[in-house]
Motif scaffolding. Structure first.
Motif, PDB file in Angstrom:
ATOM      1  N   ASP A   1       0.820  -1.236   0.070  1.00 37.12           N
ATOM      2  CA  ASP A   1      -0.084  -0.012   0.046  1.00 37.12           C
ATOM      3  C   ASP A   1       0.935   1.207   0.116  1.00 37.12           C
ATOM      4  OD1 ASP A   1       0.910  -0.229   2.676  1.00 37.12           O
ATOM      5  OD2 ASP A   1      -1.185   0.065   3.480  1.00 37.12           O
ATOM      6  N   ASP A   2       2.201   1.027  -0.076  1.00 35.25           N
ATOM      7  CA  ASP A   2       3.082   2.155   0.047  1.00 35.25           C
ATOM      8  C   ASP A   2       3.890   2.474  -1.625  1.00 35.25           C
ATOM      9  OD1 ASP A   2       4.583   0.074   0.221  1.00 35.25           O
ATOM     10  OD2 ASP A   2       5.998   0.959   1.752  1.00 35.25           O
ATOM     11  N   ILE A   3       2.982   2.201  -2.388  1.00 35.32           N
ATOM     12  CA  ILE A   3       3.611   2.064  -3.739  1.00 35.32           C
ATOM     13  C   ILE A   3       2.693   3.109  -4.686  1.00 35.32           C
ATOM     14  CG2 ILE A   3       4.643  -0.136  -3.815  1.00 35.32           C
ATOM     15  CD1 ILE A   3       1.762   0.281  -6.036  1.00 35.32           C
ATOM     16  N   VAL A   4       3.222   3.549  -5.743  1.00 38.38           N
ATOM     17  CA  VAL A   4       2.482   4.280  -6.806  1.00 38.38           C
ATOM     18  C   VAL A   4       2.774   3.659  -8.045  1.00 38.38           C
ATOM     19  CG1 VAL A   4       2.299   6.538  -7.847  1.00 38.38           C
ATOM     20  CG2 VAL A   4       2.601   6.487  -5.419  1.00 38.38           C
ATOM     21  N   VAL A   5       1.650   3.399  -8.724  1.00 40.05           N
ATOM     22  CA  VAL A   5       2.038   2.837 -10.104  1.00 40.05           C
ATOM     23  C   VAL A   5       2.140   4.000 -11.388  1.00 40.05           C
ATOM     24  CG1 VAL A   5       0.981   1.393 -12.035  1.00 40.05           C
ATOM     25  CG2 VAL A   5       0.718   0.875  -9.488  1.00 40.05           C
ATOM     26  N   LYS A   6       3.027   3.909 -12.220  1.00 39.44           N
ATOM     27  CA  LYS A   6       3.325   4.875 -13.148  1.00 39.44           C
ATOM     28  C   LYS A   6       3.333   4.563 -14.468  1.00 39.44           C
ATOM     29  CE  LYS A   6       6.618   7.989 -12.057  1.00 39.44           C
ATOM     30  NZ  LYS A   6       7.232   7.682 -13.369  1.00 39.44           N
TER      31      LYS A   6
ATOM     32  N   ALA B   1      10.396   4.359 -14.036  1.00 36.28           N
ATOM     33  CA  ALA B   1       9.858   3.013 -13.229  1.00 36.28           C
ATOM     34  C   ALA B   1       8.240   2.926 -13.595  1.00 36.28           C
ATOM     35  CB  ALA B   1      10.148   3.341 -11.789  1.00 36.28           C
ATOM     36  N   ALA B   2       8.022   1.516 -13.570  1.00 36.58           N
ATOM     37  CA  ALA B   2       6.480   1.132 -13.607  1.00 36.58           C
ATOM     38  C   ALA B   2       5.962   1.480 -12.358  1.00 36.58           C
ATOM     39  CB  ALA B   2       6.464  -0.221 -14.024  1.00 36.58           C
ATOM     40  N   VAL B   3       6.781   1.039 -11.217  1.00 34.57           N
ATOM     41  CA  VAL B   3       6.113   1.054  -9.877  1.00 34.57           C
ATOM     42  C   VAL B   3       7.343   1.857  -8.987  1.00 34.57           C
ATOM     43  CG1 VAL B   3       5.422  -0.104  -7.767  1.00 34.57           C
ATOM     44  CG2 VAL B   3       4.647  -0.602 -10.044  1.00 34.57           C
ATOM     45  N   ILE B   4       7.063   2.775  -8.074  1.00 42.66           N
ATOM     46  CA  ILE B   4       7.899   3.462  -7.360  1.00 42.66           C
ATOM     47  C   ILE B   4       7.340   3.091  -5.800  1.00 42.66           C
ATOM     48  CG2 ILE B   4       8.840   5.341  -8.777  1.00 42.66           C
ATOM     49  CD1 ILE B   4       6.938   7.012  -7.489  1.00 42.66           C
ATOM     50  N   HIS B   5       8.205   2.859  -4.837  1.00 42.09           N
ATOM     51  CA  HIS B   5       7.900   2.099  -3.582  1.00 42.09           C
ATOM     52  C   HIS B   5       8.555   3.058  -2.594  1.00 42.09           C
ATOM     53  CE1 HIS B   5       7.759  -1.756  -1.117  1.00 42.09           C
ATOM     54  NE2 HIS B   5       6.944  -0.749  -0.738  1.00 42.09           N
TER      55      HIS B   5
ATOM     56  N   TYR C   1       4.960  12.688  -6.175  1.00 35.61           N
ATOM     57  CA  TYR C   1       4.333  11.376  -6.909  1.00 35.61           C
ATOM     58  C   TYR C   1       3.067  10.815  -6.258  1.00 35.61           C
ATOM     59  CZ  TYR C   1       8.826  11.944  -9.198  1.00 35.61           C
ATOM     60  OH  TYR C   1      10.136  12.369  -9.947  1.00 35.61           O
ATOM     61  N   TRP C   2       3.062  11.151  -5.127  1.00 36.67           N
ATOM     62  CA  TRP C   2       1.960  10.284  -4.366  1.00 36.67           C
ATOM     63  C   TRP C   2       0.650  11.284  -3.994  1.00 36.67           C
ATOM     64  CZ3 TRP C   2      -0.665  10.762   0.458  1.00 36.67           C
ATOM     65  CH2 TRP C   2      -1.521   9.419   0.902  1.00 36.67           C
TER      66      TRP C   2
ATOM     67  N   LYS D   1      15.434 -19.903  -4.475  1.00 37.08           N
ATOM     68  CA  LYS D   1      15.580 -20.667  -5.954  1.00 37.08           C
ATOM     69  C   LYS D   1      14.196 -20.867  -6.712  1.00 37.08           C
ATOM     70  CE  LYS D   1      19.729 -23.144  -4.621  1.00 37.08           C
ATOM     71  NZ  LYS D   1      20.515 -24.344  -4.613  1.00 37.08           N
ATOM     72  N   ARG D   2      13.447 -19.992  -6.230  1.00 39.57           N
ATOM     73  CA  ARG D   2      12.060 -19.960  -7.080  1.00 39.57           C
ATOM     74  C   ARG D   2      11.535 -18.598  -7.423  1.00 39.57           C
ATOM     75  NH1 ARG D   2      11.376 -23.170  -2.189  1.00 39.57           N
ATOM     76  NH2 ARG D   2      10.951 -25.473  -2.714  1.00 39.57           N
ATOM     77  N   THR D   3      12.494 -18.066  -7.373  1.00 42.37           N
ATOM     78  CA  THR D   3      12.350 -16.573  -7.877  1.00 42.37           C
ATOM     79  C   THR D   3      12.914 -16.104  -9.336  1.00 42.37           C
ATOM     80  OG1 THR D   3      12.094 -15.796  -5.535  1.00 42.37           O
ATOM     81  CG2 THR D   3      12.376 -13.758  -6.987  1.00 42.37           C
ATOM     82  N   TYR D   4      12.110 -15.432  -9.877  1.00 46.71           N
ATOM     83  CA  TYR D   4      12.547 -14.963 -11.373  1.00 46.71           C
ATOM     84  C   TYR D   4      12.710 -13.592 -11.282  1.00 46.71           C
ATOM     85  CZ  TYR D   4      12.370 -14.094 -16.342  1.00 46.71           C
ATOM     86  OH  TYR D   4      12.815 -13.599 -17.671  1.00 46.71           O
ATOM     87  N   PRO D   5      13.856 -13.194 -11.730  1.00 44.40           N
ATOM     88  CA  PRO D   5      14.254 -11.819 -11.609  1.00 44.40           C
ATOM     89  C   PRO D   5      13.716 -10.754 -12.643  1.00 44.40           C
ATOM     90  CG  PRO D   5      16.364 -12.889 -12.351  1.00 44.40           C
ATOM     91  CD  PRO D   5      15.180 -13.998 -12.146  1.00 44.40           C
ATOM     92  N   LEU D   6      12.969  -9.804 -12.372  1.00 37.72           N
ATOM     93  CA  LEU D   6      12.395  -8.717 -13.184  1.00 37.72           C
ATOM     94  C   LEU D   6      13.581  -7.720 -13.508  1.00 37.72           C
ATOM     95  CD1 LEU D   6       8.888  -8.530 -11.739  1.00 37.72           C
ATOM     96  CD2 LEU D   6       9.500 -10.028 -13.392  1.00 37.72           C
ATOM     97  N   HIS D   7      13.182  -6.986 -14.525  1.00 39.22           N
ATOM     98  CA  HIS D   7      14.063  -5.805 -14.874  1.00 39.22           C
ATOM     99  C   HIS D   7      13.779  -4.753 -13.936  1.00 39.22           C
ATOM    100  CE1 HIS D   7      15.523  -2.296 -16.989  1.00 39.22           C
ATOM    101  NE2 HIS D   7      16.517  -3.131 -17.694  1.00 39.22           N
ATOM    102  N   ARG D   8      14.903  -4.081 -13.432  1.00 37.33           N
ATOM    103  CA  ARG D   8      15.023  -3.027 -12.428  1.00 37.33           C
ATOM    104  C   ARG D   8      13.819  -2.089 -12.576  1.00 37.33           C
ATOM    105  NH1 ARG D   8      19.197  -2.809  -9.158  1.00 37.33           N
ATOM    106  NH2 ARG D   8      18.962  -0.526  -8.997  1.00 37.33           N
ATOM    107  N   SER D   9      13.389  -1.725 -13.938  1.00 36.70           N
ATOM    108  CA  SER D   9      12.477  -0.638 -14.198  1.00 36.70           C
ATOM    109  C   SER D   9      11.246  -0.916 -13.721  1.00 36.70           C
ATOM    110  CB  SER D   9      12.521  -0.416 -15.683  1.00 36.70           C
ATOM    111  OG  SER D   9      12.216  -1.323 -16.332  1.00 36.70           O
ATOM    112  N   TRP D  10      10.899  -2.025 -13.390  1.00 38.60           N
ATOM    113  CA  TRP D  10       9.572  -2.642 -13.047  1.00 38.60           C
ATOM    114  C   TRP D  10       9.257  -2.033 -11.524  1.00 38.60           C
ATOM    115  CZ3 TRP D  10       5.705  -3.944 -15.668  1.00 38.60           C
ATOM    116  CH2 TRP D  10       5.726  -4.527 -17.088  1.00 38.60           C
ATOM    117  N   HIS D  11      10.441  -1.921 -10.947  1.00 36.88           N
ATOM    118  CA  HIS D  11      10.136  -1.681  -9.519  1.00 36.88           C
ATOM    119  C   HIS D  11      11.338  -0.827  -8.805  1.00 36.88           C
ATOM    120  CE1 HIS D  11       9.153  -3.427  -4.997  1.00 36.88           C
ATOM    121  NE2 HIS D  11       8.775  -1.933  -5.182  1.00 36.88           N
ATOM    122  N   VAL D  12      11.234   0.428  -8.603  1.00 35.64           N
ATOM    123  CA  VAL D  12      12.292   1.267  -7.776  1.00 35.64           C
ATOM    124  C   VAL D  12      11.895   1.633  -6.388  1.00 35.64           C
ATOM    125  CG1 VAL D  12      13.156   3.330  -7.913  1.00 35.64           C
ATOM    126  CG2 VAL D  12      12.771   2.386 -10.275  1.00 35.64           C
ATOM    127  N   LEU D  13      13.063   1.259  -5.815  1.00 34.99           N
ATOM    128  CA  LEU D  13      12.618   1.434  -4.414  1.00 34.99           C
ATOM    129  C   LEU D  13      13.321   2.428  -3.651  1.00 34.99           C
ATOM    130  CD1 LEU D  13      13.127  -2.389  -4.916  1.00 34.99           C
ATOM    131  CD2 LEU D  13      12.002  -2.295  -2.805  1.00 34.99           C
TER     132      LEU D  13
END
Length: 651
Positions: A477-482, A609-613, A632-633, A581-593
């Motif tokens: 709940d502390d993210i914003v979708v862009k 970023a697609a999502v900022i956190h 941004y929020w 060993k069950r996690t697929y790495p996404l591109h960094r631009s999907w989620h900026v923290l």
């Protein structure tokens, strides 16, 4: 007589000639090349005559043209031997003269206020420097090194000298040279914008040191004078932070204080006592800094745990409004879409009405087809009515929404969930709330009561909550979708369960930061240097989840950590273990923290970023949020809304 003439010539070259050159360069920067060449040739001729007179060497040939000066910066490693005149060509001599002129310009700013004997010493050093330059040019005219001019000069003009040296490297043409000098000048101006303020503060510190020394206390007249100067400087400083904010008389006060401090320096005959006092002050300052840092951490954690008055008012106001509605007005439209696996489903677990509203609003804003998006919000009993009322009064356009009460999940009980049993145990409550115990952790974040909420652990029960769905996008709940997120559902996770952005760019995001590798259960099963990943925006393949029994893996490790010896903080450590060993790495631009604790997040990464956190304590709805990230929020909050105005919630 020869020595006298030599000194006069060198004095002319190092003092008078740079003034003429510097003034002429400022006044007529774009003069014709022929006039500039004639002037440089005249100066070169004078310098060569003086230099050759010293060396008893006559030039064998004259230069017909003068090339652009190639600035050479010399180092202490330059050879000390004097070159033979036969080995010196005119081009090398011109290079030496040009380098000398550049250096003399810097020296000029500090020699104007020095006594004549200091200037004479400087001339001697420049003479030696000139000899070394010729010798260095004999070996390699393209070699860039450094030669100190003198300790007094460097102390007085250190920053300007460094900036000029950095700007003069690799400058083979005028355009590049002037561009680099301009850049360095801007950087220097920025760095020294508060130089005088720092100097005034340093004077206060020095004055306090002198006042504490016996030699000063034994001189009442000087003590009164020094205290008076301190008051004047303190009045000048006030709350000033930049030189531009200083009053006009600041420089006069600075000079007066410097003269008084010079008197105090002459009174001191015991350097050891001064050093001892300075060390004591340094130790005291470090101790105060440590205490203030600890207080800051405590207050920040306290603020992060505290609900602002407006956010406490809002759910109360919404709850009251909800129970005034008829039962027929309590339902949301499009309920048939809630279990359609062909649509895009989001899972959001939150007790913050306004934060959940921002997540939904920002997601819909960038969705290409909002009618295909379904939001599943799960909240607690206290905020259930308020959450429903908000989205009934503010429907998310064509998107569908579902609000559930966690109390309705009858399958989620202590007999099924070991974490629920632990969270309700007396020892766990004691651990989180009784921080005064001697055996409690000193790190306050380990005792944040939010970790007692089962809402924080619902992310490990997604297949039970959504039994008919194939994929779910989990959002904090502390993210914003862009940007539009629909591409995540078509992403091939290569048989993995969790798609997440890795966070191994910094050392504290490795496994050993979250897990206790001194325990053999951890050290035998995991790599301490393995790359961590982030919660906040995760695409979960629920079919693979069920096939690999992820919830069972989570339960097993929770039982092993009953005494909190494997990890202590939150849900990320058990997440790292469960999805190992069950996690697929996404591109960094999907989620900026980092927008909740790091004021230096790369601006370009935020824009892409697609999502900022806003992970961290500085949430965007709190007063302690980082101001430059708050917009941004807030752009997704309608502060003119009736409920927000009634609760005095402002941007």
């Amino acid at each position: 007589m020869v020595v006298r003439n030599l000194v006069l010539v060198l004095l002319f070259v190092t003092v008078v000639a740079p003034i003429v050159l510097y003034t002429d360069r400022l006044g007529t920067f774009k003069t014709s090349s022929s006039s500039r060449d004639e002037f440089v040739e005249d100066v070169t001729t004078v310098t060569l005559n003086g230099h050759n007179e010293r060396l008893n060497v006559l030039p064998q040939e004259s230069a017909t043209t003068v090339k652009e000066p190639i600035r050479i910066v010399y180092s202490d490693t330059s050879t000390k031997s004097l070159p033979n005149s036969d080995d010196l060509d005119l081009q090398d001599t011109h290079i030496a003269v040009s380098g000398q002129e550049s250096r003399s310009t810097r020296v000029l700013s500090t020699t104007d206020e020095e006594e004549q004997d200091q200037r004479t010493n400087l001339i001697r050093e420049v003479t030696d420097s000139l000899e070394e330059e010729n010798d260095s040019n004999e070996h390699d005219t393209d070699t860039t090194t450094h030669k100190d001019i003198g300790e007094d000069t460097i102390d007085a003009d250190d920053q300007a000298d460094q900036s000029s040296d950095n700007a003069s490297q690799n400058t083979q043409n005028m355009e590049i040279k002037h561009e680099q000098q301009s850049t360095k000048h801007e950087q220097q101006t920025t760095q020294t914008s508060n130089a005088r303020v720092r100097q005034l503060k340093d004077q206060i510190i020095r004055a306090k040191v002198y006042l504490s020394l016996p030699a000063t206390r034994n001189n009442p007249h000087f003590t009164r004078e020094l205290r008076g100067r301190m008051k004047e400087v303190q009045r000048v400083l006030g709350d000033v932070r930049k030189d531009s904010e200083l009053p006009r008389n600041a420089y006069d006060k600075l000079k007066a204080m410097e003269q008084t401090l010079a008197k105090g320096k002459q009174l001191q005959d015991d350097c050891a006592s001064v050093v001892k006092k300075l060390r004591a002050m340094l130790h005291s300052t470090e101790e105060q800094l440590r205490v203030h840092k600890k207080q800051t951490i405590f207050l920040t954690q306290l603020t992060a745990k505290t609900i602002p008055k407006g956010l406490h008012c809002l759910p109360l106001r919404l709850t009251t409004e909800y129970y005034t509605l008829n039962s027929s007005q309590h339902d949301f439209p499009n309920q048939e879409k809630l279990e359609d696996p062909q649509l895009y489903h989001y899972a959001l677990f939150s007790d913050n009405v306004l934060a959940a509203a921002v997540v939904v609003n920002s997601t819909i804003t960038y969705a290409k087809d909002p009618s295909k998006h379904v939001f599943h919000i799960v909240t607690d009993r206290l905020n259930y009515a308020a959450m429903r009322m908000w989205f009934l009064a503010n429907p998310p356009g064509k998107a569908s929404i579902q609000v559930q009460n966690i109390e309705e999940f009858t399958w989620l009980n202590a007999s099924y969930s070991p974490v629920l049993k632990q969270l309700r145990s007396e020892s766990m409550i004691d651990y989180y709330f009784r921080a005064h115990r001697a055996n409690s952790d000193s790190n306050l974040k380990y005792r944040n009561p939010k970790y007692l909420s089962i809402l924080n652990h619902l992310r490990f029960y997604l297949p039970e909550i959504f039994p008919k769905l194939n994929k779910v996008l989990f959002l904090d709940d502390d993210i914003v979708v862009k940007k539009d997120l629909t591409a995540l559902w078509s992403l091939d996770l290569k048989g993995n369960v969790n798609g997440a952005v890795e966070t191994c760019g910094e050392s504290f995001h490795r496994f050993d930061r979250y897990l206790n590798f001194s325990n053999p259960l951890i050290s035998k099963n995991f790599d301490p240097h393995a790359c961590g990943w982030a919660y906040g925006m995760n695409i979960f393949d629920l079919d693979q989840w069920k096939r690999q029994n992820i919830t069972g893996v989570y339960h097993r490790w929770q039982k092993l950590n009953q005494d909190r010896q494997l990890w202590k903080l939150g849900t990320l450590p058990p997440g790292l273990i469960t999805f190992w060993k069950r996690t697929y790495p996404l591109h960094r631009s999907w989620h900026v923290l980092g927008l909740g604790y790091n004021p230096n997040v790369n601006q370009k990464e935020i824009e892409r970023a697609a999502v900022i956190h806003y992970n961290g304590n500085m949430k965007p709805w709190l007063e302690i949020s980082i101001p430059k990230y708050r917009n941004y929020w807030t752009r997704y909050v309608d502060y003119d809304h009736l409920y927000l105005r009634e609760c005095n919630i402002n941007p």
